[in-house]
Scaffold this active site. Structure first.
Site, mmCIF file in Angstrom:
data_model
loop_
_atom_site.group_PDB
_atom_site.id
_atom_site.type_symbol
_atom_site.label_atom_id
_atom_site.label_comp_id
_atom_site.label_asym_id
_atom_site.label_seq_id
_atom_site.Cartn_x
_atom_site.Cartn_y
_atom_site.Cartn_z
ATOM 1 N N HIS A 17 -3.765 6.818 9.111
ATOM 2 C CA HIS A 17 -4.895 7.873 8.378
ATOM 3 C C HIS A 17 -6.156 7.747 9.230
ATOM 4 O O HIS A 17 -6.695 8.819 9.504
ATOM 5 C CB HIS A 17 -5.081 7.637 6.855
ATOM 6 C CG HIS A 17 -3.739 7.971 6.099
ATOM 7 N ND1 HIS A 17 -3.720 7.087 5.050
ATOM 8 C CD2 HIS A 17 -3.359 8.838 5.713
ATOM 9 C CE1 HIS A 17 -2.762 7.246 4.402
ATOM 10 N NE2 HIS A 17 -2.327 8.505 4.683
ATOM 11 N N LYS A 41 2.419 10.823 -7.805
ATOM 12 C CA LYS A 41 2.660 9.636 -7.464
ATOM 13 C C LYS A 41 1.987 8.614 -8.296
ATOM 14 O O LYS A 41 1.014 8.954 -8.810
ATOM 15 C CB LYS A 41 1.938 9.562 -5.932
ATOM 16 C CG LYS A 41 2.629 10.415 -4.854
ATOM 17 C CD LYS A 41 2.067 9.991 -3.576
ATOM 18 C CE LYS A 41 2.731 11.073 -2.303
ATOM 19 N NZ LYS A 41 1.982 11.082 -1.252
ATOM 20 N N ARG A 90 3.874 13.549 10.814
ATOM 21 C CA ARG A 90 4.494 12.554 11.317
ATOM 22 C C ARG A 90 5.689 12.990 11.993
ATOM 23 O O ARG A 90 6.034 12.632 13.333
ATOM 24 C CB ARG A 90 4.710 11.372 10.394
ATOM 25 C CG ARG A 90 3.623 10.697 10.162
ATOM 26 C CD ARG A 90 3.761 9.672 8.759
ATOM 27 N NE ARG A 90 4.097 10.577 7.687
ATOM 28 C CZ ARG A 90 4.209 10.102 6.264
ATOM 29 N NH1 ARG A 90 3.833 8.749 6.129
ATOM 30 N NH2 ARG A 90 4.601 10.869 5.601
ATOM 31 N N SER A 128 1.724 5.419 3.082
ATOM 32 C CA SER A 128 1.209 4.393 2.035
ATOM 33 C C SER A 128 2.093 3.991 1.104
ATOM 34 O O SER A 128 1.967 2.805 0.755
ATOM 35 C CB SER A 128 0.095 5.351 1.232
ATOM 36 O OG SER A 128 -1.065 5.630 2.127
HETATM 37 O O1 PNS Z 1 -1.528 12.350 0.607
HETATM 38 P P1 PNS Z 1 -0.741 13.130 -0.196
HETATM 39 O O2 PNS Z 1 -0.298 12.642 -1.387
HETATM 40 O O3 PNS Z 1 0.357 13.796 0.751
HETATM 41 O O4 PNS Z 1 -1.807 14.435 -0.313
HETATM 42 C C1 PNS Z 1 -1.454 15.552 -1.197
HETATM 43 C C2 PNS Z 1 -2.574 16.261 -1.296
HETATM 44 C C3 PNS Z 1 -3.458 15.417 -2.312
HETATM 45 C C4 PNS Z 1 -3.385 16.843 -0.275
HETATM 46 C C5 PNS Z 1 -2.316 17.499 -2.252
HETATM 47 O O5 PNS Z 1 -1.609 17.052 -3.489
HETATM 48 C C6 PNS Z 1 -3.277 18.382 -2.967
HETATM 49 O O6 PNS Z 1 -3.839 19.046 -1.993
HETATM 50 N N1 PNS Z 1 -3.718 18.209 -4.164
HETATM 51 C C7 PNS Z 1 -4.765 19.124 -4.736
HETATM 52 C C8 PNS Z 1 -4.346 20.193 -5.475
HETATM 53 C C9 PNS Z 1 -4.202 21.246 -4.877
HETATM 54 O O7 PNS Z 1 -4.833 22.158 -4.303
HETATM 55 N N2 PNS Z 1 -2.565 21.698 -4.879
HETATM 56 C C10 PNS Z 1 -2.486 22.780 -3.666
HETATM 57 C C11 PNS Z 1 -1.740 23.981 -4.604
HETATM 58 S S1 PNS Z 1 0.020 24.101 -4.483
#
Ligand code: PNS
Length: 163
Positions: A17, A41, A90, A128
């Protein structure tokens, strides 16, 4: 002013990150690291703990700030006047999920673009969730997360194991 948001769960932040944050900080004027709750998660650190860990390891980057967020990413973007989402990729296995998210975010707010940065080859294996699992079972996370937060992870996981 090109303001980009780098969203994620960051539970905890890894050196993969940090690599993306550092590289993105050279491409965009301002980077906001957005720490989101991912309901899919199970969390190790609380959101405010994650924010302070990230603040500690990004304090050298003057154009990087960290915020906790709830709700939709596109709403957080609008509130911060940001038009660019930065994500790290990745491997091909990340692609389908990230492609879906970028299409959905673009559908919700067509003025927002997602920009993907390829993870540096040396961090391809890093996540993570593997850091959490290694730490939970007493393995060494040196070289996987920034040195400054190793103790926080060890304290947190030994507390968890100790009940
Ligand atoms: O590190 P991660 O868990 O892969 O991150 C995922 C994240 C936080 C980027 C994603 O879950 C997110 O954007 N969450 C906010 C809610 C949202 O806007 N969802 C998109 C609509 S499908």
């Amino acid at each position: 002013m090109r303001i980009a948001v780098y969203p994620g769960s960051f539970d905890p932040i890894t050196i993969g990150h940090l690599d993306i944050i550092e590289r993105a900080s050279k491409v965009f004027d301002e980077i906001i690291v957005g720490v989101f709750v991912n309901p899919d998660k199970k969390g190790l650190f609380t959101i405010s703990e994650r924010v302070s860990l990230i603040e500690r390891v990004t304090s050298n980057y003057p154009n990087v700030t960290v915020q906790s967020c709830s709700g939709l990413l596109v709403n957080f973007m609008k509130a911060n006047n940001a038009k660019i989402i930065v994500k790290g990729l990745r491997a091909v296995s990340d692609f389908e999920y990230e492609f879906h998210m970028s299409m959905m975010n673009n559908k919700l707010e067509p003025t927002i673009e997602t920009v993907f940065m390829m993870t540096s080859a040396k961090y391809l294996f890093l996540s993570s969730s593997s850091v959490r699992q290694i730490a939970m079972f007493g393995g060494c996370v040196k070289g996987l997360v920034p040195d400054e937060i190793i103790k926080d992870i060890m304290d947190k996981t030994s507390n968890n194991l100790g009940g």
